[in-house]
Design a protein around this motif. Structure first.
Motif, PDB file in Angstrom:
ATOM      1  N   GLU A  50      -2.332   9.993  12.266  1.00 54.11           N
ATOM      2  CA  GLU A  50      -2.478   9.120  13.421  1.00 54.11           C
ATOM      3  C   GLU A  50      -1.751   9.669  14.644  1.00 54.11           C
ATOM      4  O   GLU A  50      -2.164   9.412  15.783  1.00 54.11           O
ATOM      5  CB  GLU A  50      -1.952   7.726  13.084  1.00 54.11           C
ATOM      6  CG  GLU A  50      -2.484   6.636  13.976  1.00 54.11           C
ATOM      7  CD  GLU A  50      -2.375   5.256  13.354  1.00 54.11           C
ATOM      8  OE1 GLU A  50      -2.835   4.296  13.986  1.00 54.11           O
ATOM      9  OE2 GLU A  50      -1.835   5.142  12.233  1.00 54.11           O
ATOM     10  N   ALA A 106      -4.593   8.365  -1.988  1.00 52.33           N
ATOM     11  CA  ALA A 106      -4.608   7.357  -0.918  1.00 52.33           C
ATOM     12  C   ALA A 106      -3.184   6.951  -0.549  1.00 52.33           C
ATOM     13  O   ALA A 106      -2.859   6.793   0.644  1.00 52.33           O
ATOM     14  CB  ALA A 106      -5.417   6.135  -1.362  1.00 52.33           C
ATOM     15  N   ALA A 134      -1.374   7.699   3.102  1.00 56.47           N
ATOM     16  CA  ALA A 134      -0.770   6.611   3.881  1.00 56.47           C
ATOM     17  C   ALA A 134       0.667   6.951   4.251  1.00 56.47           C
ATOM     18  O   ALA A 134       1.106   6.712   5.386  1.00 56.47           O
ATOM     19  CB  ALA A 134      -0.833   5.306   3.090  1.00 56.47           C
ATOM     20  N   LYS A 169      -4.779   7.702   9.116  1.00 52.34           N
ATOM     21  CA  LYS A 169      -5.427   6.427   9.411  1.00 52.34           C
ATOM     22  C   LYS A 169      -6.231   5.943   8.208  1.00 52.34           C
ATOM     23  O   LYS A 169      -6.745   6.727   7.418  1.00 52.34           O
ATOM     24  CB  LYS A 169      -6.330   6.567  10.630  1.00 52.34           C
ATOM     25  CG  LYS A 169      -5.595   6.792  11.932  1.00 52.34           C
ATOM     26  CD  LYS A 169      -6.539   7.105  13.071  1.00 52.34           C
ATOM     27  CE  LYS A 169      -7.474   5.946  13.361  1.00 52.34           C
ATOM     28  NZ  LYS A 169      -8.337   6.222  14.552  1.00 52.34           N
ATOM     29  N   LYS A 170      -6.342   4.623   8.102  1.00 52.04           N
ATOM     30  CA  LYS A 170      -6.972   4.002   6.945  1.00 52.04           C
ATOM     31  C   LYS A 170      -8.422   4.431   6.777  1.00 52.04           C
ATOM     32  O   LYS A 170      -8.876   4.675   5.647  1.00 52.04           O
ATOM     33  CB  LYS A 170      -6.886   2.482   7.078  1.00 52.04           C
ATOM     34  CG  LYS A 170      -7.196   1.720   5.796  1.00 52.04           C
ATOM     35  CD  LYS A 170      -6.890   0.237   5.967  1.00 52.04           C
ATOM     36  CE  LYS A 170      -7.209  -0.549   4.703  1.00 52.04           C
ATOM     37  NZ  LYS A 170      -6.905  -1.983   4.848  1.00 52.04           N
ATOM     38  N   ASP A 171      -9.177   4.560   7.862  1.00 53.35           N
ATOM     39  CA  ASP A 171     -10.586   4.937   7.727  1.00 53.35           C
ATOM     40  C   ASP A 171     -10.739   6.356   7.185  1.00 53.35           C
ATOM     41  O   ASP A 171     -11.677   6.642   6.431  1.00 53.35           O
ATOM     42  CB  ASP A 171     -11.329   4.772   9.059  1.00 53.35           C
ATOM     43  CG  ASP A 171     -10.772   5.661  10.160  1.00 53.35           C
ATOM     44  OD1 ASP A 171      -9.556   5.922  10.162  1.00 53.35           O
ATOM     45  OD2 ASP A 171     -11.557   6.089  11.026  1.00 53.35           O
ATOM     46  N   ILE A 227      -8.530   7.773   5.136  1.00 57.43           N
ATOM     47  CA  ILE A 227      -8.167   7.643   3.716  1.00 57.43           C
ATOM     48  C   ILE A 227      -9.384   7.203   2.902  1.00 57.43           C
ATOM     49  O   ILE A 227      -9.651   7.736   1.817  1.00 57.43           O
ATOM     50  CB  ILE A 227      -7.009   6.642   3.547  1.00 57.43           C
ATOM     51  CG1 ILE A 227      -5.735   7.192   4.195  1.00 57.43           C
ATOM     52  CG2 ILE A 227      -6.769   6.338   2.066  1.00 57.43           C
ATOM     53  CD1 ILE A 227      -4.571   6.223   4.187  1.00 57.43           C
ATOM     54  N   TYR A 228     -10.137   6.249   3.429  1.00 57.72           N
ATOM     55  CA  TYR A 228     -11.342   5.782   2.739  1.00 57.72           C
ATOM     56  C   TYR A 228     -12.391   6.891   2.656  1.00 57.72           C
ATOM     57  O   TYR A 228     -13.074   7.033   1.639  1.00 57.72           O
ATOM     58  CB  TYR A 228     -11.922   4.561   3.461  1.00 57.72           C
ATOM     59  CG  TYR A 228     -11.346   3.244   2.995  1.00 57.72           C
ATOM     60  CD1 TYR A 228     -12.054   2.399   2.152  1.00 57.72           C
ATOM     61  CD2 TYR A 228     -10.073   2.838   3.387  1.00 57.72           C
ATOM     62  CE1 TYR A 228     -11.522   1.186   1.719  1.00 57.72           C
ATOM     63  CE2 TYR A 228      -9.528   1.632   2.958  1.00 57.72           C
ATOM     64  CZ  TYR A 228     -10.258   0.814   2.128  1.00 57.72           C
ATOM     65  OH  TYR A 228      -9.725  -0.382   1.691  1.00 57.72           O
ATOM     66  N   GLU A 267     -15.774   1.258  -2.153  1.00 63.26           N
ATOM     67  CA  GLU A 267     -14.864   0.823  -1.101  1.00 63.26           C
ATOM     68  C   GLU A 267     -14.077  -0.405  -1.532  1.00 63.26           C
ATOM     69  O   GLU A 267     -12.883  -0.537  -1.235  1.00 63.26           O
ATOM     70  CB  GLU A 267     -15.658   0.543   0.176  1.00 63.26           C
ATOM     71  CG  GLU A 267     -14.802   0.299   1.397  1.00 63.26           C
ATOM     72  CD  GLU A 267     -15.610   0.252   2.669  1.00 63.26           C
ATOM     73  OE1 GLU A 267     -15.330  -0.624   3.513  1.00 63.26           O
ATOM     74  OE2 GLU A 267     -16.524   1.097   2.824  1.00 63.26           O
ATOM     75  N   ASP A 316     -10.132  -1.500  -1.482  1.00 64.21           N
ATOM     76  CA  ASP A 316      -9.798  -2.781  -0.832  1.00 64.21           C
ATOM     77  C   ASP A 316      -8.910  -3.626  -1.740  1.00 64.21           C
ATOM     78  O   ASP A 316      -7.938  -4.246  -1.285  1.00 64.21           O
ATOM     79  CB  ASP A 316     -11.079  -3.575  -0.524  1.00 64.21           C
ATOM     80  CG  ASP A 316     -11.866  -3.025   0.648  1.00 64.21           C
ATOM     81  OD1 ASP A 316     -11.286  -2.267   1.447  1.00 64.21           O
ATOM     82  OD2 ASP A 316     -13.059  -3.363   0.764  1.00 64.21           O
ATOM     83  N   TYR A 328      -5.303  -2.272  -1.781  1.00 65.96           N
ATOM     84  CA  TYR A 328      -4.598  -2.623  -0.548  1.00 65.96           C
ATOM     85  C   TYR A 328      -4.226  -4.109  -0.543  1.00 65.96           C
ATOM     86  O   TYR A 328      -3.100  -4.483  -0.201  1.00 65.96           O
ATOM     87  CB  TYR A 328      -5.481  -2.310   0.666  1.00 65.96           C
ATOM     88  CG  TYR A 328      -5.278  -0.930   1.244  1.00 65.96           C
ATOM     89  CD1 TYR A 328      -4.145  -0.619   1.986  1.00 65.96           C
ATOM     90  CD2 TYR A 328      -6.236   0.066   1.061  1.00 65.96           C
ATOM     91  CE1 TYR A 328      -3.968   0.642   2.531  1.00 65.96           C
ATOM     92  CE2 TYR A 328      -6.064   1.333   1.598  1.00 65.96           C
ATOM     93  CZ  TYR A 328      -4.926   1.617   2.330  1.00 65.96           C
ATOM     94  OH  TYR A 328      -4.755   2.868   2.858  1.00 65.96           O
ATOM     95  N   MET A 348       2.701  -2.345   4.288  1.00 70.61           N
ATOM     96  CA  MET A 348       2.811  -1.072   3.587  1.00 70.61           C
ATOM     97  C   MET A 348       4.219  -0.513   3.724  1.00 70.61           C
ATOM     98  O   MET A 348       4.746   0.106   2.789  1.00 70.61           O
ATOM     99  CB  MET A 348       1.784  -0.075   4.112  1.00 70.61           C
ATOM    100  CG  MET A 348       0.337  -0.415   3.797  1.00 70.61           C
ATOM    101  SD  MET A 348       0.004  -0.504   2.006  1.00 70.61           S
ATOM    102  CE  MET A 348       0.259   1.208   1.521  1.00 70.61           C
TER     103      MET A 348
END
Length: 349
Positions: free
Chosen positions: A112, A251, A255, A260-262, A264-265, A308, A312, A315, A325
């Protein structure tokens, strides 16, 4: 040797910057890769320019324009002068191995704050039981593999032990206890018989443990501790095929590194592309099983793919238990802010 506007002499990269001649020791270069700018698309033709990008130990970044061949030849010579230097821009892409379909280098994934993960340091994979001699040599020589973390249970390891490589340190950190139903300790056909009618919910229950199961949290803390203390060369971690446990460990680490989370996905879901041949094979094989039922295909798909909503669930489990987190990192993984920054300093550039 001269490449574009730079030359390499006596172990130094020599270039002119701000009307001054600079000599950079090749040993001080930690990463070199090619960057291309511009494109030839349709009628809107733009000039395509190739750059050699150099990153130093002091985290200074230099960019030199030259032809693609010059970039490739220059990187080859720099690599010979500095074998520890990372090359390429993998962006979390697959390491092209003959015997392992889902081994990936997390290098060049952006964080980020605009930094990148240093290539050839952090590798995720499936088990090394069937690794070929050629792939073993590639990991040892091109990636300087120094440590392996096996996230499988003891029973799984006894069934399919990793190939031992000289000079590589091994850590056994089982994420699940032996009694867990998701540990493939026996025949896959026996495991399928134990899975209830909703296999997707069955797998989600595993991901829900991440924020509440004391054993799993303790093991993830051990995993992060090994990564934190690792020094030289590549570190590889794996589960069975690299989906669930290795995917979650990755993941978590991304983090911690500030990705960024997107993104990581994106890395997590890329597993489906690399493991699709294995799923197709298992689906064909299941057609030969006398006990296979109408739900066998759905159960296999739930086990051999990631979704996904799986991530989810993980998290959500963590946030419900710890709130943020940051609190999870501090209270569950025992990481102070200073330690997280030290982790980032070690692996980011």
């Amino acid at each position: 040797m001269k490449y574009g506007k730079i030359r390499i002499e006596d172990g130094f990269l020599v270039f002119t910057r701000h009307m001054m001649i600079n000599s950079l020791p090749c040993r001080d270069i930690v990463w070199a890769y090619m960057r291309k700018e511009g494109a030839d698309e349709g009628g809107d033709r733009q000039l395509s320019i190739n750059y050699l990008v150099i990153v130093t130990r002091r985290k200074k970044r230099y960019k030199f324009d030259m032809s693609q061949r010059e970039v490739q030849d220059c990187i080859r010579l720099l690599r010979a002068l500095n074998p520890d230097m990372a090359t390429g821009f993998p962006k979390g892409g697959r390491v092209l191995l003959q015997s392992l379909s889902d081994t990936r280098d997390l290098g060049a994934i952006v964080t980020e704050d605009g930094r990148h993960i240093l290539p050839k340091r952090l590798l995720r994979s499936g088990a090394l039981y069937h690794i070929s001699q050629a792939d073993k040599e590639l990991l040892m020589e091109a990636y300087n593999l120094k440590a392996v973390i096996d996230l499988r249970s003891g029973a799984e390891i006894r069934k399919k032990p990793d190939l031992i490589m000289a000079g590589v340190e091994y850590y056994h950190i089982p994420i699940l206890e032996e009694v867990s139903g998701l540990c493939d300790t026996g025949d896959i056909r026996e495991l399928l018989q134990k899975i209830p009618a909703d296999p997707w919910e069955y797998v989600r229950n595993f991901y829900a443990q991440i924020g509440t199961d004391f054993y799993a949290i303790k093991q993830f803390a051990r995993f992060v501790d090994v990564v934190y203390h690792h020094e030289k060369g590549a570190l590889l971690w794996h589960s069975d095929t690299g989906r669930g446990r290795a995917g979650l460990a990755t993941a978590l680490l991304l983090a911690l590194l500030g990705v960024k989370k997107d993104i990581i996905y994106q890395d997590y879901l890329r597993t489906n592309r690399y493991l699709s041949p294995e799923l197709k094979y298992m689906l064909r094989l299941s057609q030969t099983w006398p006990e296979a039922g109408a739900d066998t295909e759905e159960k296999l798909t739930a086990l051999y793919q990631v979704r996904e909503d799986y991530l989810d669930t993980a998290y959500k489990s963590v946030l419900e238990e710890y709130g943020t987190m940051e609190r999870f990192f501090r209270d569950a993984l025992y990481l102070k802010p200073k330690m997280i920054e030290e982790l980032r300093e070690k692996y980011l550039i």
